[in-house]
Design a protein around this motif. Structure first.
Motif, short mmCIF file in Angstrom:
data_model
loop_
_atom_site.label_atom_id
_atom_site.label_comp_id
_atom_site.label_asym_id
_atom_site.label_seq_id
_atom_site.Cartn_x
_atom_site.Cartn_y
_atom_site.Cartn_z
N LEU A 232 -17.72 -10.25 -52.44
CA LEU A 232 -17.04 -9.75 -53.85
C LEU A 232 -15.87 -9.04 -53.22
O LEU A 232 -16.26 -8.38 -52.56
CB LEU A 232 -17.77 -9.83 -54.50
N TYR A 233 -14.89 -9.52 -53.61
CA TYR A 233 -13.59 -8.40 -52.97
C TYR A 233 -12.41 -8.87 -53.38
O TYR A 233 -12.55 -10.58 -53.92
CB TYR A 233 -13.72 -8.73 -51.43
N GLU A 234 -11.37 -8.66 -52.50
CA GLU A 234 -10.04 -9.09 -53.35
C GLU A 234 -9.32 -9.51 -52.33
O GLU A 234 -9.11 -8.44 -51.52
CB GLU A 234 -9.29 -8.45 -54.87
N VAL A 235 -7.39 -9.77 -52.23
CA VAL A 235 -7.09 -10.06 -51.77
C VAL A 235 -5.71 -9.46 -52.42
O VAL A 235 -5.08 -10.48 -52.93
CB VAL A 235 -6.68 -10.91 -50.86
N ARG A 236 -5.12 -8.99 -51.79
CA ARG A 236 -2.88 -8.67 -52.57
C ARG A 236 -2.07 -8.38 -51.61
O ARG A 236 -2.38 -8.34 -50.53
CB ARG A 236 -3.13 -6.82 -52.60
N ASP A 237 -1.64 -9.91 -52.42
CA ASP A 237 -0.15 -10.06 -51.60
C ASP A 237 -0.35 -10.31 -50.20
O ASP A 237 -0.41 -10.58 -49.21
CB ASP A 237 0.71 -8.67 -51.29
N GLY A 238 -1.22 -10.93 -50.19
CA GLY A 238 -2.88 -11.82 -49.22
C GLY A 238 -2.47 -11.57 -47.96
O GLY A 238 -3.46 -11.67 -47.11
N LEU A 239 -2.70 -10.21 -48.27
CA LEU A 239 -2.89 -9.52 -46.57
C LEU A 239 -4.05 -8.45 -46.92
O LEU A 239 -5.15 -8.00 -46.61
CB LEU A 239 -1.70 -8.42 -46.16
N ASP A 240 -3.75 -7.66 -47.99
CA ASP A 240 -4.47 -6.27 -48.12
C ASP A 240 -6.32 -6.53 -48.61
O ASP A 240 -5.95 -7.14 -49.45
CB ASP A 240 -3.87 -5.12 -49.55
N VAL A 241 -6.72 -5.89 -47.97
CA VAL A 241 -8.47 -7.08 -48.77
C VAL A 241 -9.21 -5.38 -48.88
O VAL A 241 -8.89 -4.24 -48.23
CB VAL A 241 -9.01 -7.22 -46.87
N THR A 242 -10.04 -5.73 -50.24
CA THR A 242 -10.70 -4.81 -50.72
C THR A 242 -11.82 -5.26 -50.69
O THR A 242 -12.15 -6.30 -51.48
CB THR A 242 -10.47 -3.74 -51.72
N ILE A 243 -13.14 -4.56 -50.90
CA ILE A 243 -14.41 -5.77 -50.71
C ILE A 243 -14.61 -4.56 -52.40
O ILE A 243 -14.56 -3.45 -52.29
CB ILE A 243 -15.28 -5.39 -49.76
N THR A 244 -14.87 -4.75 -52.95
CA THR A 244 -14.90 -4.66 -54.35
C THR A 244 -16.88 -3.78 -54.60
O THR A 244 -17.31 -3.83 -55.17
CB THR A 244 -14.73 -5.67 -55.30
N ARG A 245 -17.71 -5.06 -53.46
CA ARG A 245 -19.05 -4.48 -53.82
C ARG A 245 -19.85 -4.25 -52.56
O ARG A 245 -19.83 -5.76 -51.73
CB ARG A 245 -19.82 -5.53 -55.30
N TRP A 284 -19.55 -11.48 -42.64
CA TRP A 284 -18.52 -10.79 -43.12
C TRP A 284 -18.11 -9.77 -42.32
O TRP A 284 -17.08 -8.57 -42.67
CB TRP A 284 -20.60 -10.16 -42.84
N GLU A 285 -18.69 -9.43 -41.29
CA GLU A 285 -17.88 -8.87 -39.84
C GLU A 285 -16.95 -8.36 -40.19
O GLU A 285 -15.93 -7.53 -39.96
CB GLU A 285 -18.22 -9.07 -38.62
N THR A 286 -15.71 -9.86 -40.10
CA THR A 286 -14.21 -10.32 -40.69
C THR A 286 -14.04 -9.69 -41.50
O THR A 286 -13.03 -8.90 -41.69
CB THR A 286 -13.69 -11.52 -39.97
N LEU A 287 -14.52 -9.63 -42.32
CA LEU A 287 -13.92 -9.03 -44.24
C LEU A 287 -14.09 -7.65 -44.01
O LEU A 287 -12.97 -6.89 -44.44
CB LEU A 287 -15.13 -9.78 -44.74
N VAL A 288 -14.92 -7.09 -43.75
CA VAL A 288 -15.28 -5.85 -43.39
C VAL A 288 -14.04 -4.98 -42.25
O VAL A 288 -13.38 -4.06 -42.99
CB VAL A 288 -16.92 -5.44 -42.56
N ALA A 289 -13.36 -5.65 -41.42
CA ALA A 289 -13.02 -5.48 -40.57
C ALA A 289 -11.00 -5.27 -41.34
O ALA A 289 -10.24 -4.53 -41.14
CB ALA A 289 -12.25 -5.84 -38.82
N ARG A 290 -11.09 -6.77 -41.98
CA ARG A 290 -10.23 -6.66 -42.99
C ARG A 290 -9.89 -5.12 -43.97
O ARG A 290 -8.74 -4.88 -44.07
CB ARG A 290 -9.10 -8.05 -43.26
N HIS A 291 -11.36 -5.35 -44.42
CA HIS A 291 -11.01 -4.41 -45.93
C HIS A 291 -10.92 -2.88 -44.50
O HIS A 291 -9.72 -2.00 -45.17
CB HIS A 291 -12.76 -3.94 -45.93
#
Lengths: 301, 407, 557
Positions: A232-245, A284-291
């Motif tokens: 579960l995550y969100e991406v603002r403006d295509g770049l800013d990733v936040t994992i929400t859970r 997941w690692e990629t997502l966390v890195a972007r977060h």
């Protein structure tokens, strides 16, 4: 009530969803987060049926039914008219994974690229369920469907629609699932209050298609998140990733797969299962890195 | 009343949309339609036209967008051509089922492959069964006026309508025309009063699941509406004349009173046919011309009344392969119900934009006069072949090996 | 549904004409249905007094203090008391125990007690005209008096000591249960109309036979106050631990010397040792077995260790003698042998002796009841009182209970006994108090750890009431060692409760119903016209309050 879920319903009881339909639940929750001034656009998908046969329908917002590949553009056209009439009605396209990942991707990409002022919701049950469980580009590796039978199950990873949508640099894209209702509602409300193209990717269990008991629908969706199969995550403006859970208790992906009969071919193939595990970890690692890029302070969790 | 301008057919269509005060426009570029929407885009950008212009990624989406906007209560317009119209096909059906009075201009274009941007009517006529009203313009004036005329009828019967014009011959050819006075058009064409507007205060579902017990009745309503549209087209065409100085109808007869042989044509080629008829008359041949303006609803009465008992050559710049030219097919069917015996000869010509010259029409006249029995399909101008039917016994030749290209 | 017999009845377009409600009766698809079936939570099941814990939590969280108090006092009139001294068997049963630890039920009980300290007790039932005597004003007597008075009887409580409260007042040290709390609770009972006569002892001014004549029923709960004899040489040199605890409630009490020993491993022994530490003495507990066999509550032992109480395990006093001002105790080292009847390993002598010197030695090896005031007619073959499960005796209108019946036990066990006896008395002489419907409607089953679904609950560490650290406890002397949770802590802690077996309107079923087939009317109402029987609500209900029943069973009734 332990959940921040409005009591107000924008759907009447009596719908043609199967028992335990995650898509029906997703719709119910999303509409709770939107306003009465909402129009829904539904292309060919389970919801073409769920809403009910003429002359009745279940939803308490106007629903314009449209062709399979046109959810995004139909919503665009309706929104254009509303704006031309001086109205700021929320127009929500509501499509399945087939209508989003596959046949509707072109129109969706067009609308997103133009940043049309629509909310696009993909309720993703990971196959063409309405036509009787055929694979889509959202179907995960190792899955049985009627067109990826046991002898030749799905061999390719699920298409990452979020990365595609983020690549359009739209204001908001988020994953959600009704198993985490507060997270879902929060995202709907964020989407509601933004302008431009907003994309919600909602994992929605399909008990008949996932080959499991209807009572386990919520548990399966929850396990998808907790196993990091569907973060579960969100991406603002295509770049800013936040994992929400951040999963509190990591569930072994194998436990998630084992809940569902559709993954039997995967569970029977240890090598493929190992590949899938690596893929889940890498994603997941990629997502966390972007977060972390977006949140330099290590987030709690 | 209006101003005289020199415009191409495409720009005339743009003015047709502007005079109609289209509120939402969506289109995708395709030659030879593109200049229609380029001009509209400029008009919207400059504020000359109060509308929203959606630059979609396909014709399919263009049609979907205008259906959506129409369903929400706006007057909508789009334009396309050839492949684009074919891509829209699914949504053309949708516009009918949703009863959205969208208006579309189609610049007729031959279908690929091979690629061709030149005129042919097959793209347009193959949309015969989608349930749209269909008009065929001959002149730049009509390219403009038919858009207005079409809205007038479409918004009374809640059916969409398309106006065709020939690629380049009309679309890119400048002619003088009267661009009507806006107030006069406004008087002729009242604002769109939609059947429904997707109003959240009335949370209804539109176009959902309809089972076998109900589907027929609901579709029947649209069929009835099309029948009504035939009468309304005539009335609105006459009123157009009263209000705006050009009287239109579903057919356009020329020298028909005593005609023994009659050409049937549609679109821009008609100008050459008309000239050929005058030449034949000079030779003492009692020739006449019936131009089809409306294709849907089909002008059965007019066709039967004007053609029955005569020798008819239908000039089809299109082909329904395995059958006939599409106009010929339609004319025969109109004459099959109680008309006096009529000889109908189907001529297929000008495919892929090949010129239909006055001489071509005269050749057809000679051929027609030489024949005693109606012929289903006679091809005109195929290299090496006389005017005649297609050969049913020809062997298909395999490709010869690719020749070495010498350095 | 609209009449659609003619084409003109149809709209121009396929636009819906009405909502699906009442038309698509998807309940017809169902072959099983959810039903609300409240059952007993594991904590309630483990509570000697059967306090409906999730139920009062729910009222408390909703700010309904009066309902919370009424719910609690249905089973235990004294949340302020047990909220301080209860051994928390409920928490051991809590289905959250293996996650981050149980819900802090006792701390919440204390919170409830303090929040409702100003409320009067529930009004009593209409007067029955019956009179009941309660002899002994410890927890069993007070509890019985409360339920008897609530049942409409006239109740007189007799107490031998100058003040009512029994073990609550005299046995439990001030730092665990301040006398002021006992005073308040007795005042609240007096306000119900219960009369107290103090300074009258059974066998002294009171005669059981006279009471039987004067009252419609008599409940004797005089406790277990007699110290046991160890039978060792010089035993008379030892002091009674219990007497010391009684005396410790008086300000200015000092231990006779710096070096004190306490013999025993029960709660009294630890209370004595911890009290000695607060009064400035050193305390050494002499216990003949090991910590594992100690009958004292675990948290008491840990607190004693923190407070610097020394423990000499596997140590048994064999003899005491005076040597000047010193008490010299001969201690024999023991070892553990085979388990005895209690299941604990029996201590066996090793013959290794040593000596230790103390200023005072307290005996706290257990107490027993005096049977002196009771006629032989009430005694069984073993010479002890013959007692039924609710305190019935061989005499029709005489009941006994509390430590007198059970031997030394916990406050909450005594309270439970008091209520049971009150109900037995009611059965005998008529009368009773109003019991809410849920009591009869609740099923017997206990909701265990495999029944619940905690998935929607986040990980949350328990919140606890403030508790002084060891140094501060010693510095505070006999001042109370624990406090009360804040409102925010209490609410947060209640949120951790899965509400096993009880619908606390958490909304999980409502939220997850895909079919809008659960209406929310301050709680779930299943709409069987539409419920498809998907089983999600049953599966997701955290406390397993929703069960799935086959339609054929419903049809059969």
């Amino acid at each position: 009530m332990r959940f921040g879920i409005p009591l107000e319903e924008r759907i009447e009881p009596g719908n043609l969803g199967c028992q335990g339909c995650g898509g029906a639940l997703s719709m119910r929750m999303v509409l709770k987060g939107l306003s009465d001034d909402t129009v829904a656009v539904i292309p060919a998908c389970c919801w073409s049926i769920i809403d009910g046969p003429w002359p009745v329908h279940a939803l308490q917002v106007p629903v314009f039914h449209t062709a399979f590949e046109t959810a995004a553009i139909m919503a665009t056209g309706i929104k254009a008219a509303k704006l031309q009439q001086g109205k700021d009605t929320t127009v929500m396209a509501w499509a399945g994974d087939g209508g989003t990942f596959d046949i509707g991707l072109q129109a969706l990409s067009g609308a997103a690229e133009r940043n049309e002022d629509i909310i696009y919701v993909c309720y993703d049950n990971e196959a063409y369920m309405n036509t009787g469980i055929q694979r889509s580009s959202s179907t995960p590796i190792g899955t049985w469907t009627t067109t990826t039978p046991d002898e030749r199950p799905e061999t390719r990873p699920k298409k990452n629609i979020m990365e595609i949508m983020a690549a359009h640099r739209i204001p908001y894209a988020a994953t959600a699932t009704p198993a985490y209702p507060d997270d879902l509602l929060a995202k709907v409300e964020i989407a509601r209050d933004l302008r431009g193209t907003r994309f919600l990717h909602i994992l929605s269990a399909c008990p008949p298609g996932w080959k499991m008991g209807s009572g386990d629908a919520i548990a399966a969706m929850r396990a998808a998140v907790d196993s990091r199969v569907f973060p579960l995550y969100e991406v603002r403006d295509g770049l800013d990733v936040t994992i929400t859970r951040w999963p509190e208790h990591e569930v072994d992906p194998e436990a998630y797969f084992a809940m569902q009969g559709r993954f039997r071919p995967l569970l029977d193939d240890p090598e493929e299962l190992a590949r899938v595990r690596r893929l889940i970890d890498r994603q997941w690692e990629t997502l966390v890195a972007r977060h972390r890029e977006h949140h330099p302070e290590p987030a709690a969790g | 009343m209006g101003e005289r301008h020199l415009l191409t057919g495409n720009h005339a269509a743009s003015y047709g949309a502007k005079l109609s005060r289209a509120e939402v426009i969506s289109a995708y570029p395709i030659t030879p339609q593109t200049t229609i929407v380029e001009l509209l885009s400029e008009m919207v950008a400059s504020g000359e036209l109060d509308a929203r212009y959606i630059t979609v990624e396909s014709e399919h989406s263009a049609m979907a967008a205008v259906i959506g906007a129409s369903a929400a209560g706006c007057r909508t317009y789009t334009a396309t051509s050839g492949q684009g119209l074919a891509l829209m096909h699914e949504m053309l059906h949708w516009a009918v089922g949703a009863r959205t009075p969208v208006v579309l201009t189609n610049v007729t274009r031959a279908m690929a492959p091979g690629w061709s941007i030149w005129s042919e009517q097959t793209d347009f006529l193959s949309q015969r069964d989608v349930g749209w009203m269909m008009l065929f313009a001959e002149t730049v004036q009509e390219a403009q006026d038919f858009v207005v005329w079409m809205y007038r009828v479409a918004e009374q019967v809640f059916l969409p309508g398309m106006v065709a014009m020939d690629a380049f011959i009309l679309s890119h050819t400048s002619e003088p025309l009267i661009v009507h006075d806006q107030a006069a058009v406004d008087a002729y064409l009242p604002p769109f009063d939609p059947l429904y507007t997707l109003d959240p205060a009335e949370p209804r579902a539109y176009g959902g699941l309809v089972n076998r017990d109900h589907y027929f009745e609901i579709r029947y309503k649209a069929f009835e509406a099309m029948e009504r549209a035939g009468r309304l087209l005539v009335e609105a065409g006459e009123e157009f004349g009263e209000a705006l100085g050009h009287r239109y109808g579903p057919v356009d007869p020329f020298m028909m009173d005593d005609a023994e042989i009659v050409f049937v044509s549609a679109g821009a080629m008609t100008s050459n046919v008309r000239y050929a008829v005058t030449l034949l008359r000079e030779r003492g041949i009692k020739a006449g011309l019936l131009r089809l303006v409306a294709f849907r609803p089909f002008p059965f009465e007019e066709v039967r009344r004007l053609l029955e008992g005569r020798k008819v050559a239908v000039l089809d710049r299109n082909m329904s392969s395995g059958h006939s030219g599409i106009f010929a097919e339609e004319i025969r069917s109109a004459l099959s119900m109680g008309a006096a015996p009529t000889e109908v000869y189907g001529y297929v010509l000008g495919i892929g934009g090949r010129d239909i010259r006055v001489e071509t029409v005269l050749d057809v006249a000679d051929d027609l006069m030489s024949r005693d029995e109606p012929a289903r399909t006679l091809y005109v101008g195929v290299k090496g072949l006389p005017i005649g039917p297609a050969r049913a016994d020809r062997e298909i030749a395999r490709l010869a090996p690719l020749e070495e290209v010498s350095p | 549904m609209p009449d659609l017999s003619h084409v003109d009845d149809y709209p121009e377009i396929p636009v819906s004409l009405r909502s699906s409600r009442g038309v698509l009766r998807t309940g017809d698809w169902r072959n099983m249905r959810p039903v609300l079936a409240e059952r007993v939570s594991a904590c309630t099941h483990e509570c000697p007094a059967s306090v409906p814990i999730p139920r009062y939590f729910h009222h408390l969280a909703a700010g309904r203090l009066e309902e919370a108090f009424a719910t609690f006092t249905l089973r235990n009139p004294f949340p302020r008391i047990t909220g301080r001294v209860c051994p928390r068997t409920c928490e051991a049963g809590c289905n959250r125990v293996d996650r981050e630890g149980p819900v802090s039920i006792r701390d919440l009980e204390r919170y409830l007690g303090e929040a409702t300290a100003g409320l009067p007790h529930l009004p009593s039932a209409e007067a029955t005209g019956s009179k009941v005597a309660v002899v002994g004003s410890g927890p069993a007597g007070l509890s019985a008096a409360y339920y008897l008075r609530r049942s409409g009887h006239e109740v007189v409580v007799f107490e031998s000591q100058p003040e009512a409260g029994g073990m609550l007042r005299y046995g439990i040290p001030e730092y665990r249960l301040p006398s002021a709390v006992v005073d308040d609770e007795i005042a609240r009972l007096q306000a119900m109309g219960i009369r107290f006569r103090t300074g009258v002892a059974l066998g002294g001014d009171l005669d059981l036979g006279n009471l039987e004549d004067e009252y419609d029923a008599v409940f004797v709960a005089t406790g277990a106050w007699l110290g046991r004899s160890m039978g060792v040489e010089g035993e008379s040199l030892m002091e009674s631990g219990l007497d010391f605890l009684v005396a410790s409630h008086d300000a200015g009490v000092r231990p006779p010397g710096r070096r004190c020993a306490v013999v025993g491993g029960g709660n009294t022994a630890l209370d004595v040792a911890r009290t000695l530490r607060r009064l400035g003495a050193e305390a050494t507990v002499l216990y003949r077995r090991t910590p594992d066999e100690m009958p004292a509550i675990g948290e008491e032992y840990r607190a004693a260790v923190e407070e610097g109480v020394a423990f000499e395990f596997l140590t048994l006093p064999r003899a005491l003698r005076k040597d000047g001002a010193d008490l010299v105790v001969t201690l024999e080292t023991m070892r553990l042998g085979d388990p005895d009847d209690s299941g604990r390993r029996r201590p066996e002598p090793t013959g290794d002796d040593r000596e230790a010197r103390f200023d005072a030695v307290y005996s706290a090896i257990g107490e027993t009841a005096s049977l002196e005031p009771f006629p032989d007619a009430l005694k069984g073959g073993d010479g002890w009182l013959a007692v039924g499960p609710s305190g019935e005796t061989k005499a029709d209108r005489v009941f006994v209970g509390g430590d007198l019946a059970t031997g030394p036990a916990t406050v909450v066990e005594a309270i439970a006994w008091g209520r049971r006896t009150a109900e037995a008395v009611n059965e005998r002489i008529g009368g009773g108090y109003e019991v809410p419907d849920w009591v009869a409607e609740q099923g017997d089953g206990v909701v265990g750890p495999t029944d619940i679904n905690p998935a929607t609950f986040p990980d949350t560490d328990p919140h606890h009431a403030p508790h002084l650290d060891a140094a501060a406890r010693l510095a505070a002397g006999m001042g109370e060692e624990a406090g009360t949770m804040t409102d925010a802590e209490a609410l947060a802690e209640i949120e951790r409760c899965y509400s096993c077996g009880y619908c606390n309107e958490c909304g999980t079923c409502f939220v997850f119903c895909p079919d809008v087939a659960i209406r929310w009317e301050d709680g779930p109402v299943f709409d069987y016209t539409f419920c498809k029987g998907c089983d999600i609500c049953t599966t997701e209900c955290p406390g397993h309050v929703i069960l799935t029943v086959k339609e054929e069973e419903v049809a059969r009734g």
